[in-house]
Design a protein around this motif. Structure first.
Motif, PDB file in Angstrom:
ATOM      1  N   ALA A 167       0.918  -1.322  -0.224  1.00  0.00           N
ATOM      2  CA  ALA A 167      -0.177   0.071   0.124  1.00  0.00           C
ATOM      3  C   ALA A 167       0.937   1.231  -0.051  1.00  0.00           C
ATOM      4  CB  ALA A 167      -0.949  -0.034   1.417  1.00  0.00           C
ATOM      5  N   ARG A 168       0.254   2.500  -0.657  1.00  0.00           N
ATOM      6  CA  ARG A 168       1.085   3.871  -0.267  1.00  0.00           C
ATOM      7  C   ARG A 168       1.318   4.139   0.803  1.00  0.00           C
ATOM      8  NH1 ARG A 168      -4.247   7.380  -2.144  1.00  0.00           N
ATOM      9  NH2 ARG A 168      -5.003   7.588   0.046  1.00  0.00           N
ATOM     10  N   THR A 169       2.269   4.878   1.239  1.00  0.00           N
ATOM     11  CA  THR A 169       2.561   5.418   2.600  1.00  0.00           C
ATOM     12  C   THR A 169       1.534   6.479   3.079  1.00  0.00           C
ATOM     13  OG1 THR A 169       3.867   7.279   1.779  1.00  0.00           O
ATOM     14  CG2 THR A 169       4.987   5.479   1.764  1.00  0.00           C
ATOM     15  N   LEU A 170       1.681   6.721   4.283  1.00  0.00           N
ATOM     16  CA  LEU A 170       0.822   7.777   5.027  1.00  0.00           C
ATOM     17  C   LEU A 170       0.896   9.018   4.454  1.00  0.00           C
ATOM     18  CD1 LEU A 170       1.205   6.341   8.628  1.00  0.00           C
ATOM     19  CD2 LEU A 170      -0.470   6.073   7.137  1.00  0.00           C
ATOM     20  N   ASP A 171       2.059   9.419   3.637  1.00  0.00           N
ATOM     21  CA  ASP A 171       1.963  10.546   3.025  1.00  0.00           C
ATOM     22  C   ASP A 171       1.507  10.593   1.724  1.00  0.00           C
ATOM     23  OD1 ASP A 171       3.343  11.751   5.223  1.00  0.00           O
ATOM     24  OD2 ASP A 171       5.375  10.774   4.629  1.00  0.00           O
ATOM     25  N   GLY A 172       0.935   9.449   1.324  1.00  0.00           N
ATOM     26  CA  GLY A 172       0.656   9.213  -0.097  1.00  0.00           C
ATOM     27  C   GLY A 172       1.329   9.092  -1.215  1.00  0.00           C
ATOM     28  N   GLU A 173       2.532   8.754  -0.977  1.00  0.00           N
ATOM     29  CA  GLU A 173       3.787   8.219  -1.854  1.00  0.00           C
ATOM     30  C   GLU A 173       3.749   6.759  -2.178  1.00  0.00           C
ATOM     31  OE1 GLU A 173       5.399  10.476  -3.437  1.00  0.00           O
ATOM     32  OE2 GLU A 173       4.186  12.119  -2.036  1.00  0.00           O
ATOM     33  N   VAL A 174       4.296   6.415  -3.180  1.00  0.00           N
ATOM     34  CA  VAL A 174       4.416   4.942  -3.509  1.00  0.00           C
ATOM     35  C   VAL A 174       5.460   4.521  -2.579  1.00  0.00           C
ATOM     36  CG1 VAL A 174       5.204   3.223  -5.269  1.00  0.00           C
ATOM     37  CG2 VAL A 174       4.101   5.190  -5.945  1.00  0.00           C
ATOM     38  N   ALA A 175       5.151   3.394  -1.804  1.00  0.00           N
ATOM     39  CA  ALA A 175       6.017   2.902  -0.998  1.00  0.00           C
ATOM     40  C   ALA A 175       7.316   1.940  -1.433  1.00  0.00           C
ATOM     41  CB  ALA A 175       5.406   1.621  -0.010  1.00  0.00           C
ATOM     42  N   GLU A 176       8.221   1.603  -0.646  1.00  0.00           N
ATOM     43  CA  GLU A 176       9.432   0.710  -1.225  1.00  0.00           C
ATOM     44  C   GLU A 176       8.731  -0.632  -1.605  1.00  0.00           C
ATOM     45  OE1 GLU A 176      12.153   0.361   1.858  1.00  0.00           O
ATOM     46  OE2 GLU A 176      12.719   2.638   1.933  1.00  0.00           O
ATOM     47  N   GLY A 177       9.030  -1.041  -2.900  1.00  0.00           N
ATOM     48  CA  GLY A 177       8.743  -2.099  -3.537  1.00  0.00           C
ATOM     49  C   GLY A 177       7.320  -2.029  -3.909  1.00  0.00           C
ATOM     50  N   GLY A 178       6.682  -0.705  -4.298  1.00  0.00           N
ATOM     51  CA  GLY A 178       5.592  -0.724  -4.778  1.00  0.00           C
ATOM     52  C   GLY A 178       5.509  -0.094  -6.316  1.00  0.00           C
ATOM     53  N   TYR A 179       6.548  -0.234  -7.010  1.00  0.00           N
ATOM     54  CA  TYR A 179       6.712  -0.161  -8.473  1.00  0.00           C
ATOM     55  C   TYR A 179       6.957  -1.506  -8.893  1.00  0.00           C
ATOM     56  CZ  TYR A 179       7.427   4.814  -7.816  1.00  0.00           C
ATOM     57  OH  TYR A 179       7.323   6.495  -7.612  1.00  0.00           O
ATOM     58  N   ALA A 180       6.593  -1.454 -10.328  1.00  0.00           N
ATOM     59  CA  ALA A 180       6.987  -3.071 -11.005  1.00  0.00           C
ATOM     60  C   ALA A 180       7.265  -2.594 -12.236  1.00  0.00           C
ATOM     61  CB  ALA A 180       5.823  -3.778 -11.023  1.00  0.00           C
ATOM     62  N   PRO A 181       8.524  -2.273 -12.886  1.00  0.00           N
ATOM     63  CA  PRO A 181       8.854  -2.151 -14.020  1.00  0.00           C
ATOM     64  C   PRO A 181       8.691  -3.450 -15.085  1.00  0.00           C
ATOM     65  CG  PRO A 181      10.448  -1.040 -12.602  1.00  0.00           C
ATOM     66  CD  PRO A 181       9.477  -1.998 -11.837  1.00  0.00           C
ATOM     67  N   PHE A 182       8.438  -3.416 -16.279  1.00  0.00           N
ATOM     68  CA  PHE A 182       8.299  -4.430 -17.000  1.00  0.00           C
ATOM     69  C   PHE A 182       8.912  -4.144 -18.460  1.00  0.00           C
ATOM     70  CE2 PHE A 182       4.499  -2.125 -17.282  1.00  0.00           C
ATOM     71  CZ  PHE A 182       3.988  -2.377 -18.707  1.00  0.00           C
ATOM     72  N   ARG A 183       9.246  -5.186 -18.952  1.00  0.00           N
ATOM     73  CA  ARG A 183       9.683  -4.910 -20.565  1.00  0.00           C
ATOM     74  C   ARG A 183       9.664  -6.280 -21.499  1.00  0.00           C
ATOM     75  NH1 ARG A 183      16.219  -6.394 -20.231  1.00  0.00           N
ATOM     76  NH2 ARG A 183      16.063  -8.303 -19.590  1.00  0.00           N
ATOM     77  N   LEU A 184       9.647  -6.155 -22.603  1.00  0.00           N
ATOM     78  CA  LEU A 184       9.773  -7.366 -23.453  1.00  0.00           C
ATOM     79  C   LEU A 184      11.257  -7.283 -23.889  1.00  0.00           C
ATOM     80  CD1 LEU A 184       6.584  -6.815 -25.834  1.00  0.00           C
ATOM     81  CD2 LEU A 184       6.822  -8.389 -23.809  1.00  0.00           C
ATOM     82  N   THR A 185      11.620  -8.691 -23.973  1.00  0.00           N
ATOM     83  CA  THR A 185      13.167  -8.784 -24.131  1.00  0.00           C
ATOM     84  C   THR A 185      13.022 -10.492 -25.073  1.00  0.00           C
ATOM     85  OG1 THR A 185      15.318  -9.082 -23.586  1.00  0.00           O
ATOM     86  CG2 THR A 185      13.505  -9.784 -22.104  1.00  0.00           C
ATOM     87  N   GLY A 186      14.411 -10.796 -25.304  1.00  0.00           N
ATOM     88  CA  GLY A 186      14.307 -12.052 -26.138  1.00  0.00           C
ATOM     89  C   GLY A 186      15.509 -11.911 -27.245  1.00  0.00           C
ATOM     90  N   ASP A 187      15.477 -12.672 -28.143  1.00  0.00           N
ATOM     91  CA  ASP A 187      16.275 -12.692 -29.249  1.00  0.00           C
ATOM     92  C   ASP A 187      15.670 -12.857 -30.615  1.00  0.00           C
ATOM     93  OD1 ASP A 187      15.967 -15.345 -29.360  1.00  0.00           O
ATOM     94  OD2 ASP A 187      17.882 -16.212 -28.300  1.00  0.00           O
ATOM     95  N   ALA A 188      16.667 -12.780 -31.773  1.00  0.00           N
ATOM     96  CA  ALA A 188      16.045 -13.033 -33.015  1.00  0.00           C
ATOM     97  C   ALA A 188      17.107 -13.707 -33.778  1.00  0.00           C
ATOM     98  CB  ALA A 188      15.733 -11.854 -33.765  1.00  0.00           C
ATOM     99  N   VAL A 189      16.840 -14.523 -34.873  1.00  0.00           N
ATOM    100  CA  VAL A 189      17.629 -15.050 -35.831  1.00  0.00           C
ATOM    101  C   VAL A 189      18.178 -13.838 -36.576  1.00  0.00           C
ATOM    102  CG1 VAL A 189      17.788 -16.719 -37.915  1.00  0.00           C
ATOM    103  CG2 VAL A 189      16.074 -17.227 -36.231  1.00  0.00           C
ATOM    104  N   LYS A 190      19.539 -13.879 -36.534  1.00  0.00           N
ATOM    105  CA  LYS A 190      20.328 -12.918 -36.992  1.00  0.00           C
ATOM    106  C   LYS A 190      20.117 -12.698 -38.491  1.00  0.00           C
ATOM    107  CE  LYS A 190      24.764 -10.479 -36.529  1.00  0.00           C
ATOM    108  NZ  LYS A 190      26.270 -10.769 -36.016  1.00  0.00           N
TER     109      LYS A 190
END
Length: 216
Positions: A167-190
């Motif tokens: 949950a957010r902090t009492l100050d209304g900020e994002v708590a530690e561990g409250g973010y979740a960056p995501f991405r697409l990655t992988g590889d390809a035939v060159k």
């Protein structure tokens, strides 16, 4: 007769006095009306509406904002953040498809960059973090079927309870561990027999479901 009359008078007096407290109590009745409401927590999670992914088979340097990358699959920065009053469990569903007009295919396993078919292996990765910036995240060095979601053409894949954001902090900020960056990655035939061209590409949909949890 006098004794009987006196006894009746005394009894009447006793009854009168015994009745008075009930009458007084009845005239001082007070009541309390209790009204109930359902207190629901505020659920607020920020989710980016769009992002981009680049297929870079020859590993040319590509500038993404202030960063430069040369991976074969590169995605623009994206992250979710929990601004809710309570923790939330995160489910995710990933679905993908090759763009119309493209002759590429989506592989179900890493290609290692070799082969003759024009194919790319793309997978979804998400990490819990204290920051929304991808450069602050320690991404996994390689694909792990237990941790990541491969993008398979026409086959949505769902992972439930992939993480819990506090949950957010009492100050209304994002708590530690409250973010979740995501991405697409992988590889390809060159260097496939049928060369890569500008019509090649994929469309990927990432759908998040958030379930509020109690503080306990």
């Amino acid at each position: 007769m006098k004794r009987k009359g006196l006894l009746c008078a005394i009894l009447a007096l006793v009854l009168l006095f015994s009745a008075q407290p009930a009458a007084v109590a009845a005239g001082n009745v007070r009541s309390t009306i209790i009204r109930t409401t359902c207190r629901l927590p505020v659920i607020k999670v920020t989710v980016p509406t769009s992002a981009s992914v680049y297929i870079n088979p020859l590993r040319f340097p590509v500038s993404i904002g202030d960063e430069e990358a040369d991976e074969q699959i590169i995605s623009t920065p994206a992250a979710i953040a929990n601004m809710s009053e309570v923790p939330v469990a995160v489910d995710v569903t990933v679905a993908g498809a090759v763009k119309t007009g493209s002759t590429m295919t989506l592989a179900s396993a890493p290609t290692g960059g070799s082969g003759t078919e024009k194919s790319a292996f793309v997978y979804f990765e998400i990490k819990q973090a204290d920051s929304e910036y991808p450069e602050d995240v320690q991404w996994d060095p390689s694909y792990d079927a237990a941790e990541h979601i491969a993008v398979i053409s026409g086959v949505p894949i769902t992972r439930q309870n992939i993480m819990t954001l506090p949950a957010r902090t009492l100050d209304g900020e994002v708590a530690e561990g409250g973010y979740a960056p995501f991405r697409l990655t992988g590889d390809a035939v060159k260097k496939p027999t049928n060369a890569w061209n500008s019509r090649d590409g994929i469309n990927v949909s990432v759908a998040f479901t958030f379930t509020p949890l109690s503080y306990s």
